[in-house]
Design a protein around this motif. Structure first.
Motif, PDB file in Angstrom:
ATOM      1  N   GLU A 107       0.925  -1.011  -0.052  1.00  0.00           N
ATOM      2  CA  GLU A 107      -0.018  -0.083  -0.045  1.00  0.00           C
ATOM      3  C   GLU A 107       0.977   1.341   0.127  1.00  0.00           C
ATOM      4  OE1 GLU A 107      -2.649  -0.070   3.111  1.00  0.00           O
ATOM      5  OE2 GLU A 107      -3.438  -2.361   2.519  1.00  0.00           O
ATOM      6  N   LEU A 108       0.413   2.303  -0.961  1.00  0.00           N
ATOM      7  CA  LEU A 108       1.392   3.373  -0.889  1.00  0.00           C
ATOM      8  C   LEU A 108       0.393   4.568  -1.077  1.00  0.00           C
ATOM      9  CD1 LEU A 108       4.384   3.854  -3.349  1.00  0.00           C
ATOM     10  CD2 LEU A 108       2.590   5.336  -3.651  1.00  0.00           C
ATOM     11  N   VAL A 109       1.055   5.731  -0.470  1.00  0.00           N
ATOM     12  CA  VAL A 109       0.199   6.991  -0.607  1.00  0.00           C
ATOM     13  C   VAL A 109       1.325   8.126  -0.430  1.00  0.00           C
ATOM     14  CG1 VAL A 109      -0.242   7.202   1.639  1.00  0.00           C
ATOM     15  CG2 VAL A 109      -1.862   8.258   0.342  1.00  0.00           C
ATOM     16  N   GLY A 110       0.880   9.016  -1.206  1.00  0.00           N
ATOM     17  CA  GLY A 110       1.934  10.265  -1.414  1.00  0.00           C
ATOM     18  C   GLY A 110       1.233  11.296  -2.427  1.00  0.00           C
ATOM     19  N   ASN A 111       2.184  12.500  -2.191  1.00  0.00           N
ATOM     20  CA  ASN A 111       1.576  13.621  -3.145  1.00  0.00           C
ATOM     21  C   ASN A 111       1.682  13.113  -4.738  1.00  0.00           C
ATOM     22  OD1 ASN A 111       1.048  15.302  -1.254  1.00  0.00           O
ATOM     23  ND2 ASN A 111       2.977  16.204  -1.155  1.00  0.00           N
ATOM     24  N   ASP A 112       0.781  13.393  -5.532  1.00  0.00           N
ATOM     25  CA  ASP A 112       0.874  13.066  -6.779  1.00  0.00           C
ATOM     26  C   ASP A 112       1.886  13.751  -7.596  1.00  0.00           C
ATOM     27  OD1 ASP A 112       0.037  11.626  -9.014  1.00  0.00           O
ATOM     28  OD2 ASP A 112      -1.209  13.283  -9.639  1.00  0.00           O
ATOM     29  N   ARG A 113       2.503  12.868  -8.384  1.00  0.00           N
ATOM     30  CA  ARG A 113       3.633  13.476  -9.360  1.00  0.00           C
ATOM     31  C   ARG A 113       3.771  12.426 -10.388  1.00  0.00           C
ATOM     32  NH1 ARG A 113       8.174  11.304  -9.637  1.00  0.00           N
ATOM     33  NH2 ARG A 113       9.478  10.515  -7.911  1.00  0.00           N
ATOM     34  N   PRO A 114       4.324  12.917 -11.576  1.00  0.00           N
ATOM     35  CA  PRO A 114       4.591  11.745 -12.710  1.00  0.00           C
ATOM     36  C   PRO A 114       5.850  10.848 -12.376  1.00  0.00           C
ATOM     37  CG  PRO A 114       4.445  14.068 -13.695  1.00  0.00           C
ATOM     38  CD  PRO A 114       4.398  14.382 -12.158  1.00  0.00           C
ATOM     39  N   GLY A 115       5.770   9.877 -12.726  1.00  0.00           N
ATOM     40  CA  GLY A 115       6.828   8.899 -12.426  1.00  0.00           C
ATOM     41  C   GLY A 115       6.713   7.744 -11.305  1.00  0.00           C
ATOM     42  N   ILE A 116       5.788   8.047 -10.363  1.00  0.00           N
ATOM     43  CA  ILE A 116       5.666   7.166  -9.116  1.00  0.00           C
ATOM     44  C   ILE A 116       5.376   5.665  -9.552  1.00  0.00           C
ATOM     45  CG2 ILE A 116       4.495   6.353  -7.139  1.00  0.00           C
ATOM     46  CD1 ILE A 116       3.691   9.338  -6.972  1.00  0.00           C
ATOM     47  N   VAL A 117       4.708   5.461 -10.417  1.00  0.00           N
ATOM     48  CA  VAL A 117       4.587   4.180 -10.868  1.00  0.00           C
ATOM     49  C   VAL A 117       5.699   3.303 -11.681  1.00  0.00           C
ATOM     50  CG1 VAL A 117       3.207   2.378 -12.387  1.00  0.00           C
ATOM     51  CG2 VAL A 117       1.944   4.183 -10.975  1.00  0.00           C
ATOM     52  N   ARG A 118       6.405   4.181 -12.320  1.00  0.00           N
ATOM     53  CA  ARG A 118       7.421   3.963 -13.347  1.00  0.00           C
ATOM     54  C   ARG A 118       8.611   3.601 -12.118  1.00  0.00           C
ATOM     55  NH1 ARG A 118       9.891   8.834 -15.257  1.00  0.00           N
ATOM     56  NH2 ARG A 118      10.760   8.873 -13.063  1.00  0.00           N
ATOM     57  N   ASP A 119       8.720   4.357 -11.169  1.00  0.00           N
ATOM     58  CA  ASP A 119       9.816   4.000 -10.207  1.00  0.00           C
ATOM     59  C   ASP A 119       9.689   2.995  -9.306  1.00  0.00           C
ATOM     60  OD1 ASP A 119      11.188   6.445 -11.410  1.00  0.00           O
ATOM     61  OD2 ASP A 119      10.600   7.772  -9.619  1.00  0.00           O
ATOM     62  N   ILE A 120       8.607   2.736  -8.835  1.00  0.00           N
ATOM     63  CA  ILE A 120       8.117   1.575  -7.949  1.00  0.00           C
ATOM     64  C   ILE A 120       8.437   0.324  -8.807  1.00  0.00           C
ATOM     65  CG2 ILE A 120       6.440   0.581  -6.586  1.00  0.00           C
ATOM     66  CD1 ILE A 120       7.456   2.802  -5.205  1.00  0.00           C
ATOM     67  N   THR A 121       7.760   0.338 -10.103  1.00  0.00           N
ATOM     68  CA  THR A 121       7.945  -0.926 -10.735  1.00  0.00           C
ATOM     69  C   THR A 121       9.155  -1.262 -10.993  1.00  0.00           C
ATOM     70  OG1 THR A 121       7.055   0.201 -12.805  1.00  0.00           O
ATOM     71  CG2 THR A 121       5.429  -0.996 -11.326  1.00  0.00           C
ATOM     72  N   ARG A 122      10.019  -0.349 -11.448  1.00  0.00           N
ATOM     73  CA  ARG A 122      11.332  -0.463 -11.800  1.00  0.00           C
ATOM     74  C   ARG A 122      12.201  -1.086 -10.623  1.00  0.00           C
ATOM     75  NH1 ARG A 122      14.134   4.557 -12.973  1.00  0.00           N
ATOM     76  NH2 ARG A 122      13.266   4.585 -15.015  1.00  0.00           N
ATOM     77  N   LEU A 123      11.922  -0.683  -9.522  1.00  0.00           N
ATOM     78  CA  LEU A 123      12.570  -1.272  -8.466  1.00  0.00           C
ATOM     79  C   LEU A 123      12.225  -2.676  -8.082  1.00  0.00           C
ATOM     80  CD1 LEU A 123      13.643   0.033  -5.126  1.00  0.00           C
ATOM     81  CD2 LEU A 123      12.082  -1.870  -4.874  1.00  0.00           C
ATOM     82  N   LEU A 124      10.904  -2.789  -8.226  1.00  0.00           N
ATOM     83  CA  LEU A 124      10.260  -4.217  -7.826  1.00  0.00           C
ATOM     84  C   LEU A 124      10.884  -5.276  -9.156  1.00  0.00           C
ATOM     85  CD1 LEU A 124       6.608  -3.387  -7.054  1.00  0.00           C
ATOM     86  CD2 LEU A 124       8.027  -4.179  -5.495  1.00  0.00           C
ATOM     87  N   SER A 125      10.803  -4.888 -10.319  1.00  0.00           N
ATOM     88  CA  SER A 125      11.431  -5.702 -11.183  1.00  0.00           C
ATOM     89  C   SER A 125      12.963  -6.037 -10.965  1.00  0.00           C
ATOM     90  CB  SER A 125      11.132  -4.930 -12.496  1.00  0.00           C
ATOM     91  OG  SER A 125      11.674  -5.855 -13.688  1.00  0.00           O
ATOM     92  N   SER A 126      13.611  -5.015 -10.568  1.00  0.00           N
ATOM     93  CA  SER A 126      15.089  -5.442 -10.343  1.00  0.00           C
ATOM     94  C   SER A 126      15.073  -6.536  -9.210  1.00  0.00           C
ATOM     95  CB  SER A 126      15.870  -4.172 -10.146  1.00  0.00           C
ATOM     96  OG  SER A 126      15.418  -3.809  -8.716  1.00  0.00           O
TER      97      SER A 126
END
Length: 172
Positions: free
Chosen positions: A92-111
């Motif tokens: 579960e994740l919550v924070g101020n909206d900004r572009p790139g959150i999904v990209r950054d999280i999924t990049r880390l998970l994939s790695s």
């Protein structure tokens, strides 16, 4: 019987799912599981069906004919899930909206070799300030070789950079 995975997308309208279900049923298919949603006036779904091998061509033709009604269906032959030992972890994740959150999280998970089983996101106004908050809930398939503590440490470093709060919880 053979598994097929169908992806459906169309302008949302009453009876849309019934038309797809009718095609499947008319060709001896069995609806096994699905995930469907409406968003911004569009309908999208993914579903898995069993259908007799000799009915494939007829079903594909019937699904293709739905295009005339604005319903696009893509079909893929389903395979067996790879035999890998995973642990289910809820994020579960919550924070101020900004572009790139999904990209950054999924990049880390994939790695880390983590597979994303499901992901639900939305942007909502914060209760007091009205600022836009990004919220995400995900179900992760984490390899046994990655400990919950390791994954938590990697994600917390990224969470600090993204200025989001996150919580991991093992599924029972």
């Amino acid at each position: 019987m053979d598994h097929l995975v169908l992806t459906v997308i169309a302008q949302d309208q009453p009876g849309l799912v019934e038309r797809v279900a009718h095609c499947i049923s008319e060709h001896g298919g069995n609806w096994l599981e699905s995930r469907m949603s409406r968003m911004a006036g569009q309908f999208a779904g993914i579903l898995r069906v069993d259908v007799p091998l000799d009915a494939h061509a007829g079903l594909l033709s019937a699904l293709e004919a739905l295009q005339a009604q604005g319903i696009r269906v893509q079909v893929a032959v389903g395979g067996a899930d790879p035999v890998t030992v995973w642990r289910a972890i809820r994020l579960e994740l919550v924070g101020n909206d900004r572009p790139g959150i999904v990209r950054d999280i999924t990049r880390l998970l994939s790695s880390q070799g983590v597979n994303l089983e499901s992901l639900n996101t939305e942007v909502v106004p914060a209760p007091m300030s009205g600022e836009l908050l990004f919220q995400a809930q995900a179900l992760l398939a984490v390899p046994q070789s990655v400990t919950l503590e390791q994954l938590q440490a990697h994600l917390e470093t990224l969470a600090d950079d993204l200025m989001v709060e996150l919580k991991l919880q093992a599924e029972d």
